[in-house]
Design an enzyme around this catalytic site. Structure first.
Site, PDB file in Angstrom:
ATOM      1  N   THR A 192       0.828  -1.199   0.000  1.00  0.00           N
ATOM      2  CA  THR A 192       0.000   0.000   0.000  1.00  0.00           C
ATOM      3  C   THR A 192       0.868   1.256   0.000  1.00  0.00           C
ATOM      4  OG1 THR A 192      -1.708  -1.162   1.179  1.00  0.00           O
ATOM      5  CG2 THR A 192      -1.612   1.201   1.583  1.00  0.00           C
ATOM      6  N   ARG A 220     -13.963  -7.530  -0.178  1.00  0.00           N
ATOM      7  CA  ARG A 220     -13.228  -7.310   1.088  1.00  0.00           C
ATOM      8  C   ARG A 220     -12.700  -5.867   1.136  1.00  0.00           C
ATOM      9  NH1 ARG A 220      -7.693  -5.643   2.331  1.00  0.00           N
ATOM     10  NH2 ARG A 220      -7.175  -6.472   4.378  1.00  0.00           N
ATOM     11  N   VAL A 221     -12.893  -5.222   2.265  1.00  0.00           N
ATOM     12  CA  VAL A 221     -12.372  -3.869   2.447  1.00  0.00           C
ATOM     13  C   VAL A 221     -11.377  -3.906   3.601  1.00  0.00           C
ATOM     14  CG1 VAL A 221     -12.965  -1.496   3.063  1.00  0.00           C
ATOM     15  CG2 VAL A 221     -14.491  -2.805   1.578  1.00  0.00           C
ATOM     16  N   GLY A 222     -10.209  -3.344   3.367  1.00  0.00           N
ATOM     17  CA  GLY A 222      -9.170  -3.328   4.407  1.00  0.00           C
ATOM     18  C   GLY A 222      -9.219  -2.043   5.213  1.00  0.00           C
ATOM     19  N   ASP A 223      -8.112  -1.761   5.882  1.00  0.00           N
ATOM     20  CA  ASP A 223      -8.054  -0.580   6.756  1.00  0.00           C
ATOM     21  C   ASP A 223      -7.810   0.720   5.996  1.00  0.00           C
ATOM     22  OD1 ASP A 223      -5.477  -1.675   6.094  1.00  0.00           O
ATOM     23  OD2 ASP A 223      -4.600  -0.205   7.464  1.00  0.00           O
ATOM     24  N   THR A 243       0.029   0.858   6.921  1.00  0.00           N
ATOM     25  CA  THR A 243       0.132  -0.226   5.940  1.00  0.00           C
ATOM     26  C   THR A 243       0.376  -1.524   6.682  1.00  0.00           C
ATOM     27  OG1 THR A 243       1.367  -1.141   4.085  1.00  0.00           O
ATOM     28  CG2 THR A 243       2.606   0.290   5.580  1.00  0.00           C
ATOM     29  N   GLY A 244      -0.256  -2.580   6.220  1.00  0.00           N
ATOM     30  CA  GLY A 244      -0.059  -3.864   6.893  1.00  0.00           C
ATOM     31  C   GLY A 244      -1.307  -4.715   6.764  1.00  0.00           C
ATOM     32  N   GLY A 246      -4.602  -5.471   7.104  1.00  0.00           N
ATOM     33  CA  GLY A 246      -5.702  -4.541   7.351  1.00  0.00           C
ATOM     34  C   GLY A 246      -6.685  -4.930   8.433  1.00  0.00           C
TER      35      GLY A 246
HETATM   36  N1  ASP Z   1      -3.472  -2.450   4.678  1.00  0.00           N
HETATM   37  C1  ASP Z   1      -3.775  -2.928   3.353  1.00  0.00           C
HETATM   38  C2  ASP Z   1      -5.011  -3.745   3.406  1.00  0.00           C
HETATM   39  O1  ASP Z   1      -5.179  -4.520   4.328  1.00  0.00           O
HETATM   40  C3  ASP Z   1      -2.669  -3.738   2.768  1.00  0.00           C
HETATM   41  C4  ASP Z   1      -1.323  -3.080   2.789  1.00  0.00           C
HETATM   42  O2  ASP Z   1      -1.056  -2.229   3.616  1.00  0.00           O
HETATM   43  O3  ASP Z   1      -0.504  -3.399   1.933  1.00  0.00           O
HETATM   44  O4  ASP Z   1      -5.803  -3.667   2.509  1.00  0.00           O
END
Ligand code: ASP
Length: 327
Positions: A192, A220-223, A243-244, A246
């Protein structure tokens, strides 16, 4: 003779007092920009020198894009947007052009943006045609009374806002397709992009853009598009982009938690980010990191993974681009 020397001394002292660099630093408006291009299992031994150079060059380009705006008196919101667009337009990062594939083999992108003076925010989720999702998020913030739009609604707004729309084939990259084939039965891969900035007017802003996680379920929706989880900005505390993994970042309301620790517990930015990323998240297996800047221009780039593409630039002429732990 003595009187002459005394006058000279007074003149020299007086001159130095006027030129005191600390006095200059206090009156000169300050700006800071911090960026990330994703955290994860980024190890030097898995990286070719060419790839490493490509990442470093692109991170530098992103920093310079934002800096030129901040230097000329542009806002943190403009700088965050321009910086993120550079990374969205590069196939190196999991956002825009380099977005990862869902389990169904399509690109489904999310983004959000927030400014810290009035706590205005905008976000989009599950879009397939907006060339620069961060602009879609900004359109929600600036052109509607809502905070988040999803799928078709977000794309219709983007069209009416005159944003560049592209065919889904634009987002296809060979390397993401290969990781999709490899990851068929497990969700993985971060990458991200995000940026936070403090402008000369003391305004903070944060933005985050992503393709999500490789092999994620459709819908799916992340953070990243969730205000308070992946993105947060408040002029009273700090601006954060995460980032990480989510799901962990949503459940722990990471970006807001950092701001809240500063606001209600008076922690410094570094103490707050260490508490959330290195203690709380690490303890439960939540891989990832953040970039953040506080209202006084202090920076944090904290992550609990092997690496995080990251960098910062300031009005004091400091600049750094880093990938791995330590360096
Ligand atoms: N945080 C993002 C998600 O979970 C992924 C990422 O940070 O690469 O969608």
């Amino acid at each position: 003779m003595k009187v002459y020397k005394l006058i000279l001394l007074l003149l020299v002292v007086g001159f130095h007092a006027c030129k005191n660099p600390q006095a200059d630093a206090q009156t000169q408006p300050k700006y800071v920009l911090v960026i990330h291009g994703g955290a994860g299992t980024i190890l030097k031994e898995n990286m070719t020198p060419e790839t490493e150079t490509a990442y470093i060059e692109k991170l530098n380009e992103a920093l310079e894009a934002g800096k030129s705006i901040l230097k000329d008196g542009g806002t943190s919101l403009e700088a965050v947007t321009a910086t993120i667009m550079v990374m969205e337009n590069s196939p190196l990062f999991n956002a825009g052009k380099g977005a990862v594939f869902t389990a169904e083999g399509i690109n489904e992108m999310d983004a959000s943006i927030m400014e810290g003076s009035r706590l205005q925010a905008g976000a989009i989720t599950g879009v397939h045609h907006i060339k620069n999702p961060i602009l879609g998020a900004r359109a929600v913030m600036e052109e509607t009374s809502h905070v988040m739009l999803t799928g078709e609604g977000a794309e219709e707004l983007a069209i009416s806002a005159g944003l560049e729309m592209v065919d889904t084939s634009y987002f296809f990259t060979k390397s993401r397709w290969n990781s999709y084939l490899r990851a068929k039965d497990k969700a993985e891969k971060f990458g991200t992009v995000g940026a936070v900035a403090l402008d000369k007017f003391g305004n903070l802003a944060a933005g985050t853009s992503t393709g999500g996680m490789t092999n994620k379920l459709k819908g799916r929706v992340g953070d990243s598009p969730i205000i308070g989880a992946g993105t947060y900005a408040d002029n009273n505390t700090c601006a954060v982009s995460a980032t990480g993994h989510g799901e962990y970042f949503i459940r722990n309301v990471v970006a807001y938690d950092i701001s809240a620790l500063m606001k209600y517990k008076n922690l410094t930015l570094q103490q707050a980010t260490d508490e959330v990323i290195m203690n709380k998240l690490k303890g439960i297996g939540g891989d990832g990191g953040i970039v953040a800047v506080d209202k006084n221009g202090h920076i944090s780039m904290t992550f609990n993974t092997a690496g995080m593409y990251r960098g910062f630039i300031t009005s004091d002429g400091e600049k750094e681009v880093l990938i791995y732990q330590g360096k």
